[in-house]
Design a protein around this motif. Structure first.
Motif, PDB file in Angstrom:
ATOM      1  N   PRO A  32     -26.726-111.129  14.124  1.00 51.81           N
ATOM      2  CA  PRO A  32     -25.640-111.567  13.242  1.00 51.81           C
ATOM      3  C   PRO A  32     -25.360-110.622  12.087  1.00 51.81           C
ATOM      4  CG  PRO A  32     -27.633-112.837  12.822  1.00 51.81           C
ATOM      5  CD  PRO A  32     -27.897-112.016  14.048  1.00 51.81           C
ATOM      6  N   HIS A  33     -26.294-109.736  11.750  1.00 52.09           N
ATOM      7  CA  HIS A  33     -26.067-108.818  10.639  1.00 52.09           C
ATOM      8  C   HIS A  33     -25.018-107.772  10.974  1.00 52.09           C
ATOM      9  CE1 HIS A  33     -29.302-110.418   8.146  1.00 52.09           C
ATOM     10  NE2 HIS A  33     -30.029-110.507   9.246  1.00 52.09           N
ATOM     11  N   GLU A  34     -24.718-107.613  12.258  1.00 54.77           N
ATOM     12  CA  GLU A  34     -23.700-106.652  12.658  1.00 54.77           C
ATOM     13  C   GLU A  34     -22.331-107.303  12.807  1.00 54.77           C
ATOM     14  OE1 GLU A  34     -24.962-104.756  16.218  1.00 54.77           O
ATOM     15  OE2 GLU A  34     -26.590-103.632  15.266  1.00 54.77           O
ATOM     16  N   VAL A  35     -22.284-108.610  12.657  1.00 52.38           N
ATOM     17  CA  VAL A  35     -21.041-109.343  12.876  1.00 52.38           C
ATOM     18  C   VAL A  35     -20.199-109.352  11.605  1.00 52.38           C
ATOM     19  CG1 VAL A  35     -20.009-111.566  13.442  1.00 52.38           C
ATOM     20  CG2 VAL A  35     -22.052-110.798  14.648  1.00 52.38           C
ATOM     21  N   GLU A  36     -19.008-108.796  11.696  1.00 50.75           N
ATOM     22  CA  GLU A  36     -18.054-108.910  10.600  1.00 50.75           C
ATOM     23  C   GLU A  36     -16.867-109.780  11.009  1.00 50.75           C
ATOM     24  OE1 GLU A  36     -16.892-105.165   9.127  1.00 50.75           O
ATOM     25  OE2 GLU A  36     -18.859-104.667   8.285  1.00 50.75           O
TER      26      GLU A  36
ATOM     27  N   HIS B  10     -12.588-124.569  16.640  1.00 48.62           N
ATOM     28  CA  HIS B  10     -12.698-123.126  16.446  1.00 48.62           C
ATOM     29  C   HIS B  10     -13.983-122.800  15.675  1.00 48.62           C
ATOM     30  CE1 HIS B  10      -8.407-122.290  17.496  1.00 48.62           C
ATOM     31  NE2 HIS B  10      -8.245-123.525  17.037  1.00 48.62           N
ATOM     32  N   PHE B  11     -14.598-121.672  16.030  1.00 44.99           N
ATOM     33  CA  PHE B  11     -15.763-121.181  15.289  1.00 44.99           C
ATOM     34  C   PHE B  11     -15.727-119.664  15.307  1.00 44.99           C
ATOM     35  CE2 PHE B  11     -20.204-119.902  14.764  1.00 44.99           C
ATOM     36  CZ  PHE B  11     -20.545-120.635  13.633  1.00 44.99           C
ATOM     37  N   GLU B  12     -15.865-119.061  14.121  1.00 48.19           N
ATOM     38  CA  GLU B  12     -15.794-117.608  14.065  1.00 48.19           C
ATOM     39  C   GLU B  12     -16.479-117.060  12.824  1.00 48.19           C
ATOM     40  OE1 GLU B  12     -11.748-116.077  12.533  1.00 48.19           O
ATOM     41  OE2 GLU B  12     -11.299-117.811  13.792  1.00 48.19           O
ATOM     42  N   ALA B  13     -16.704-115.757  12.844  1.00 50.19           N
ATOM     43  CA  ALA B  13     -17.295-115.042  11.715  1.00 50.19           C
ATOM     44  C   ALA B  13     -16.275-114.050  11.184  1.00 50.19           C
ATOM     45  CB  ALA B  13     -18.557-114.310  12.157  1.00 50.19           C
ATOM     46  N   PHE B  14     -16.197-113.915   9.864  1.00 54.04           N
ATOM     47  CA  PHE B  14     -15.283-112.960   9.261  1.00 54.04           C
ATOM     48  C   PHE B  14     -15.725-112.686   7.825  1.00 54.04           C
ATOM     49  CE2 PHE B  14     -13.659-117.147   8.383  1.00 54.04           C
ATOM     50  CZ  PHE B  14     -13.160-117.100   7.090  1.00 54.04           C
ATOM     51  N   GLN B  15     -15.050-111.745   7.199  1.00 56.03           N
ATOM     52  CA  GLN B  15     -15.358-111.390   5.819  1.00 56.03           C
ATOM     53  C   GLN B  15     -14.466-112.190   4.882  1.00 56.03           C
ATOM     54  OE1 GLN B  15     -18.428-109.163   6.501  1.00 56.03           O
ATOM     55  NE2 GLN B  15     -17.559-108.725   4.491  1.00 56.03           N
TER      56      GLN B  15
ATOM     57  N   ALA C 276     -17.975-111.112   1.297  1.00 50.07           N
ATOM     58  CA  ALA C 276     -19.083-111.945   1.794  1.00 50.07           C
ATOM     59  C   ALA C 276     -18.866-112.319   3.260  1.00 50.07           C
ATOM     60  CB  ALA C 276     -19.207-113.203   0.946  1.00 50.07           C
ATOM     61  N   PRO C 277     -19.845-112.045   4.132  1.00 54.48           N
ATOM     62  CA  PRO C 277     -19.746-112.476   5.525  1.00 54.48           C
ATOM     63  C   PRO C 277     -19.975-113.982   5.623  1.00 54.48           C
ATOM     64  CG  PRO C 277     -21.853-111.413   5.152  1.00 54.48           C
ATOM     65  CD  PRO C 277     -21.084-111.277   3.873  1.00 54.48           C
TER      66      PRO C 277
ATOM     67  N   ASP D 267      -9.493-124.019   5.282  1.00 54.73           N
ATOM     68  CA  ASP D 267      -9.439-125.463   5.517  1.00 54.73           C
ATOM     69  C   ASP D 267     -10.407-125.834   6.638  1.00 54.73           C
ATOM     70  OD1 ASP D 267      -8.758-128.101   5.500  1.00 54.73           O
ATOM     71  OD2 ASP D 267      -6.678-127.829   6.160  1.00 54.73           O
ATOM     72  N   GLY D 268     -11.697-125.779   6.320  1.00 56.05           N
ATOM     73  CA  GLY D 268     -12.712-126.106   7.314  1.00 56.05           C
ATOM     74  C   GLY D 268     -14.102-125.927   6.739  1.00 56.05           C
ATOM     75  N   LEU D 269     -15.089-126.030   7.596  1.00 58.86           N
ATOM     76  CA  LEU D 269     -16.490-125.861   7.190  1.00 58.86           C
ATOM     77  C   LEU D 269     -16.810-124.377   7.091  1.00 58.86           C
ATOM     78  CD1 LEU D 269     -19.341-127.070   6.676  1.00 58.86           C
ATOM     79  CD2 LEU D 269     -19.713-126.928   9.156  1.00 58.86           C
ATOM     80  N   ILE D 270     -17.081-123.896   5.871  1.00 58.52           N
ATOM     81  CA  ILE D 270     -17.409-122.491   5.638  1.00 58.52           C
ATOM     82  C   ILE D 270     -18.893-122.371   5.309  1.00 58.52           C
ATOM     83  CG2 ILE D 270     -16.983-120.481   4.178  1.00 58.52           C
ATOM     84  CD1 ILE D 270     -14.148-121.452   3.809  1.00 58.52           C
ATOM     85  N   ILE D 271     -19.580-121.507   6.054  1.00 61.42           N
ATOM     86  CA  ILE D 271     -21.024-121.345   5.905  1.00 61.42           C
ATOM     87  C   ILE D 271     -21.333-119.886   5.605  1.00 61.42           C
ATOM     88  CG2 ILE D 271     -23.268-121.838   6.966  1.00 61.42           C
ATOM     89  CD1 ILE D 271     -21.605-123.383   9.165  1.00 61.42           C
ATOM     90  N   PRO D 272     -21.791-119.559   4.406  1.00 60.77           N
ATOM     91  CA  PRO D 272     -22.202-118.176   4.119  1.00 60.77           C
ATOM     92  C   PRO D 272     -23.273-117.728   5.111  1.00 60.77           C
ATOM     93  CG  PRO D 272     -22.095-119.469   2.104  1.00 60.77           C
ATOM     94  CD  PRO D 272     -21.941-120.433   3.234  1.00 60.77           C
TER      95      PRO D 272
END
Length: 307
Positions: free
Chosen positions: A190-194, A213-218, A222-223, A275-280
């Motif tokens: 996950p450390h490589e995921v932006e 929907h579920f995704e990773a972004f900056q 902050a990732p 507008d959703g669940l945001i998890i650092p």
């Protein structure tokens, strides 16, 4: 070449054909009583044509109906303002240079017309004055929906039943029946995921469809990971439902409660509005357990209908 005309670089293939018409046929009497004429539309606009008047209002380049300002060349050939720019001020019919000449007669004729909505074949049977039709169609409840799939760009538009079948057959998304869910999202490094998007999941609940929907972004620098729900229908219907999303571990919980967004709002618009669940990412790795070097995040939730 007409007097005063100038040669213009040909920007269309020679075999393109355009409808010939004679504006002299359209006479508007100054003192006559205005009469509203209801006309049909060609197939691409929603129904069979009952006369040829609407053909005069079709741009010969994009074939869409023209709205003021309607431009014409010195020979009287018309086209819409958007296409005037696209053809570099060169008439696509006679190749004369286009000046800033408006076809006021055709604009006046349009005021007397009433047209059916272009989405008539999808269920809208209303009739509108010519200049009100475009505004209605931009918000018509029967207009097609965009495909909600986010794994790749998809240009498919259709009604909800067709889109559900499209998601299942063409995108191979996970389809589930029920109003509760328990999903696990895994990423080995996950450390490589932006920026990353996981497979869309569709739930059949209360006879309607919801997209998880579920995704990773900056988010700034902050990732983060984000989960949110979209409703396959109109915003007014979406507001009849609520949902929760939850991640938990080690006697700690992170909970989101909200209203699903209509798929009329793009995936990007919902994501950017947060507008959703945001998890650092650090917290997501904490909930994943272990040595925090691998994402193993379990997201649970439920959907319910408001009374």
């Amino acid at each position: 070449m007409a007097p005063g005309g100038s040669a213009c670089k040909e920007v269309f293939e020679s075999n393109m054909k355009f409808a010939n018409y004679d504006l002299a046929m359209l006479k508007v009497e100054k003192n006559s009583t205005p009469v509203k004429t209801i006309i049909g539309l060609g197939k691409k606009h929603g129904m069979a044509s009952s006369n040829g008047v609407h053909e005069l209002l079709e741009c010969p380049v994009c074939t869409n109906l023209m709205y003021p300002p309607i431009h014409q060349c010195p020979n009287g050939h018309t086209l819409c303002s958007n296409c005037k720019i696209r053809v570099h001020n060169c008439c696509p019919t006679c190749r004369l240079k286009l000046e800033n000449i408006r076809c006021l007669a055709l604009e006046k004729v349009a005021e007397s017309l009433e047209l059916p909505c272009r989405y008539q074949n999808l269920g809208c049977h209303n009739i509108f004055p010519y200049y009100s039709k475009l505004k209605h169609e931009q918000n018509c409840l029967f207009r097609p929906y965009n495909c909600p799939y986010t794994g790749s760009e998809c240009s498919v538009t259709s009604d909800i039943p067709t889109l559900v079948a499209h998601l299942k057959d063409d995108h191979k998304v996970d389809m589930h029946d029920g109003c509760t869910f328990n999903h696990r999202y895994v990423k080995s490094n996950p450390h490589e995921v932006e920026n990353a998007t996981w497979m869309l999941t569709v739930f059949n609940c209360f006879g309607r469809q919801f997209c998880l929907h579920f995704e990773a972004f900056q988010l700034g620098k902050a990732p983060v990971y984000m989960a949110f729900l979209r409703f396959m229908g109109e915003e007014g219907e979406a507001k009849k439902f609520s949902y929760t999303l939850e991640v938990s571990a080690y006697d700690r919980k992170l909970i989101w409660q909200g209203v699903p967004r209509s798929i009329r709002d793009s995936h990007r618009k919902v994501r950017d509005s947060q507008d959703g669940l945001i998890i650092p990412r650090n917290l997501a790795l904490f909930f994943s357990g272990g040595d925090q070097q691998e994402l193993k995040l379990r997201v649970t939730g439920r959907i319910w209908k408001e009374q």
